[in-house]
Design an enzyme around this catalytic site. Structure first.
Site, PDB file in Angstrom:
ATOM      1  N   CYS A  75      -7.172   4.149   5.225  1.00 48.94           N
ATOM      2  CA  CYS A  75      -6.923   5.696   4.561  1.00 48.94           C
ATOM      3  C   CYS A  75      -7.190   6.598   5.520  1.00 48.94           C
ATOM      4  O   CYS A  75      -8.592   6.396   5.909  1.00 48.94           O
ATOM      5  CB  CYS A  75      -7.585   5.554   3.136  1.00 48.94           C
ATOM      6  SG  CYS A  75      -7.348   6.921   2.154  1.00 48.94           S
ATOM      7  N   PRO A  76      -6.946   7.504   5.707  1.00 50.21           N
ATOM      8  CA  PRO A  76      -5.582   8.001   5.198  1.00 50.21           C
ATOM      9  C   PRO A  76      -4.211   7.779   6.106  1.00 50.21           C
ATOM     10  O   PRO A  76      -3.294   8.402   5.917  1.00 50.21           O
ATOM     11  CB  PRO A  76      -5.725   9.525   5.204  1.00 50.21           C
ATOM     12  CG  PRO A  76      -6.664   9.974   6.275  1.00 50.21           C
ATOM     13  CD  PRO A  76      -7.642   8.727   6.420  1.00 50.21           C
TER      14      PRO A  76
END
Length: 75
Positions: free
Chosen positions: A14-15
């Site tokens: 993430c992200p």
């Protein structure tokens, strides 16, 4: 599920799966389906939330042995 394109986001944290998803889906036509292959557990929450925020359609997911495939239909 049949997809028009596949995005391999395995190994990304993430992200980055969302960043790559956003980039890839911009190049697709409305109505096409993108399969996002991801092994980041956060993708299970992040991808549906991204779809809701952007107006794209989350079609669901399929669990594999090492990753999960998430299906997004471009609106």
């Amino acid at each position: 599920m049949q997809a028009d394109a596949v995005l391999d986001a395995r190994g990304l944290l993430c992200p980055m799966p969302i960043v790559k998803l956003s980039q890839k889906i911009k190049a697709m036509d409305s109505g096409q389906v993108l399969e996002v292959q991801a092994d980041d557990k956060g993708a299970a929450v992040d991808i549906p939330a991204w779809c809701q925020k952007t107006g794209n359609i989350y079609l669901g997911s399929e669990a594999g042995s090492n990753y999960t495939s998430y299906y997004v239909k471009k609106s």
